[in-house]
Scaffold this active site. Structure first.
Site, PDB file in Angstrom:
ATOM      1  N   GLU A   9      -0.850  12.852   0.005  1.00 19.98           N
ATOM      2  CA  GLU A   9      -0.434  14.206  -0.352  1.00 19.98           C
ATOM      3  C   GLU A   9      -0.354  15.097   0.883  1.00 19.98           C
ATOM      4  O   GLU A   9      -1.274  15.148   1.702  1.00 19.98           O
ATOM      5  CB  GLU A   9      -1.406  14.819  -1.365  1.00 19.98           C
ATOM      6  CG  GLU A   9      -0.987  16.195  -1.832  1.00 19.98           C
ATOM      7  CD  GLU A   9      -2.085  16.930  -2.571  1.00 19.98           C
ATOM      8  OE1 GLU A   9      -1.783  18.023  -3.105  1.00 19.98           O
ATOM      9  OE2 GLU A   9      -3.230  16.444  -2.611  1.00 19.98           O
ATOM     10  N   GLN A  68       5.784   8.635  -7.898  1.00 19.23           N
ATOM     11  CA  GLN A  68       4.413   8.691  -8.395  1.00 19.23           C
ATOM     12  C   GLN A  68       4.167   9.937  -9.252  1.00 19.23           C
ATOM     13  O   GLN A  68       4.516  11.059  -8.859  1.00 19.23           O
ATOM     14  CB  GLN A  68       3.429   8.702  -7.209  1.00 19.23           C
ATOM     15  CG  GLN A  68       1.981   8.709  -7.644  1.00 19.23           C
ATOM     16  CD  GLN A  68       1.014   8.912  -6.488  1.00 19.23           C
ATOM     17  OE1 GLN A  68      -0.180   8.661  -6.613  1.00 19.23           O
ATOM     18  NE2 GLN A  68       1.500   9.379  -5.359  1.00 19.23           N
ATOM     19  N   CYS A  98      -6.643   9.834  -6.674  1.00 24.58           N
ATOM     20  CA  CYS A  98      -6.774  11.026  -5.840  1.00 24.58           C
ATOM     21  C   CYS A  98      -8.178  11.616  -5.965  1.00 24.58           C
ATOM     22  O   CYS A  98      -8.631  11.929  -7.074  1.00 24.58           O
ATOM     23  CB  CYS A  98      -5.743  12.074  -6.232  1.00 24.58           C
ATOM     24  SG  CYS A  98      -5.849  13.575  -5.227  1.00 24.58           S
ATOM     25  N   ASN A 199      -6.264  -1.865  -0.558  1.00 18.81           N
ATOM     26  CA  ASN A 199      -6.042  -0.621   0.178  1.00 18.81           C
ATOM     27  C   ASN A 199      -7.381  -0.071   0.649  1.00 18.81           C
ATOM     28  O   ASN A 199      -8.381  -0.189  -0.045  1.00 18.81           O
ATOM     29  CB  ASN A 199      -5.318   0.395  -0.728  1.00 18.81           C
ATOM     30  CG  ASN A 199      -5.217   1.786  -0.133  1.00 18.81           C
ATOM     31  OD1 ASN A 199      -5.703   2.754  -0.700  1.00 18.81           O
ATOM     32  ND2 ASN A 199      -4.605   1.907   1.023  1.00 18.81           N
ATOM     33  N   GLY A 200      -7.370   0.537   1.841  1.00 20.30           N
ATOM     34  CA  GLY A 200      -8.571   1.212   2.335  1.00 20.30           C
ATOM     35  C   GLY A 200      -9.095   0.650   3.640  1.00 20.30           C
ATOM     36  O   GLY A 200      -9.397  -0.538   3.722  1.00 20.30           O
ATOM     37  N   GLU A 201      -9.149   1.510   4.657  1.00 19.94           N
ATOM     38  CA  GLU A 201      -9.822   1.210   5.929  1.00 19.94           C
ATOM     39  C   GLU A 201      -9.157   0.071   6.703  1.00 19.94           C
ATOM     40  O   GLU A 201      -9.816  -0.691   7.413  1.00 19.94           O
ATOM     41  CB  GLU A 201     -11.301   0.895   5.667  1.00 19.94           C
ATOM     42  CG  GLU A 201     -12.247   1.336   6.770  1.00 19.94           C
ATOM     43  CD  GLU A 201     -12.235   2.834   7.035  1.00 19.94           C
ATOM     44  OE1 GLU A 201     -12.548   3.226   8.185  1.00 19.94           O
ATOM     45  OE2 GLU A 201     -11.916   3.625   6.116  1.00 19.94           O
TER      46      GLU A 201
END
Length: 319
Positions: A9, A68, A98, A199-201
């Site tokens: 966002e 989305q 989110c 997903n993530g890091e």
């Protein structure tokens, strides 16, 4: 093996999607979320976040873009998903990840993970509303207050008819603090029959390899890591496929930023014209020391002539 560009966002708008997909290595993108309340939204709202609706839902280089939606009520979500398909959307993505307080306070995003039945109801309503040929995908975190509900939510996503699930391997309370708990994704993959994306890091090729090992899956979605290293997707694919690839130099990155600045400056009032560049430099500083120097030079500049002068100095120094 697929690599997707994550929705972020206020960061990954259509210009950024264009730039990053042109660099290569990406198989798809997801727009920033479009907030749904009780209203059927007009086309201008959809277009604001998904300008690719005008180009067969693809970026200029042909990379597919999913649109989305974020909301808490099944019926309005279904109605707006139908509208999007009527306007040309080729895939609908639903946001249950989110962590923003303002979003969660209005019963959107990650707060819905406290009630897997609501996750199910929203996805099923959207799935039932759009043609079977239109993929409906969802993104979740591992939970809200903690990670205990991760499997209940994953099962709800699949049972509702979603075609694919992306898992940000942290809870809402975990925020963006390291680590990401990729091993939970392996549990989900073992349970579900639909594709599961990790997903993530993931900031480096080495992070990707660790995520793949711990999650048991090759498909990933990159967010902040791709802003810090814009050709990370290409680096990952080159490594996995055993190809030679020379990472982008700072000179190439600086030229890319300048093109982005020139393209987007007319869209903002004068005092905000450099804000997006400054934001991107903060991410790039993780990978390129020169970005830190550039940010220090530009951070207090507010007028186009000042920012232009900083760019010319940075461009000259990069060669």
């Amino acid at each position: 093996m697929r690599i997707m560009l994550a929705p972020m966002e206020g960061v990954v708008e259509h210009h950024v999607r264009d730039i990053l997909t042109r660099i290569g290595g990406l198989d798809g993108c997801v727009t920033e979320f479009i907030r749904v309340t009780d209203q059927k939204l007009p086309y201008k709202v959809f277009y604001k976040y998904a300008q690719e609706l005008e180009s067969d839902c693809k970026t200029p280089n042909g990379t597919p873009v999913r649109v989305q939606l974020l909301g808490s009520k099944p019926e309005p979500m279904a109605i707006n998903a139908q509208e999007l398909v009527n306007y040309g959307a080729k895939a609908i993505d639903l946001n249950f990840g989110c962590p923003a307080k303002t979003v969660n306070a209005h019963e959107g995003g990650a707060c819905l993970l406290r009630t897997p039945d609501r996750v199910y109801a929203i996805i099923k309503a959207v799935r039932d509303a759009v043609p079977r040929a239109i993929p409906v995908t969802a993104k979740i975190r591992l939970g809200f207050e903690d990670r205990s509900s991760y499997m209940d939510n994953a099962r709800a996503v699949e049972a509702a008819g979603a075609d694919e699930l992306t898992v940000h391997a942290r809870s809402k309370v975990d925020g963006y603090k390291p680590p990401a708990y990729w091993h939970y994704i392996a549990d989900i993959r073992a349970e579900l029959k639909i594709p599961v994306v990790g997903n993530g890091e993931i900031w480096t090729v080495e992070d990707y390899l660790r995520c793949r090992e711990q999650s048991g899956g090759a498909d990933v979605m990159l967010g902040r890591g791709l802003l810090a290293c814009p050709d990370l997707a290409r680096q990952i694919k080159a490594h996995v496929q055993g190809e030679d690839y020379t990472p982008l130099t700072w000179a190439e990155i600086c030229a890319m930023l300048y093109r982005y600045y020139a393209l987007t400056t007319p869209l903002y009032c004068e005092r905000n014209c450099g804000n997006r560049v400054k934001q991107w430099l903060m991410y790039l500083s993780r990978q390129y020391p020169q970005a830190t120097v550039f940010f220090e030079a530009i951070k207090r500049k507010t007028t186009p002539p000042e920012i232009e002068a900083c760019f010319q100095e940075a461009l000259a120094a990069s060669h």
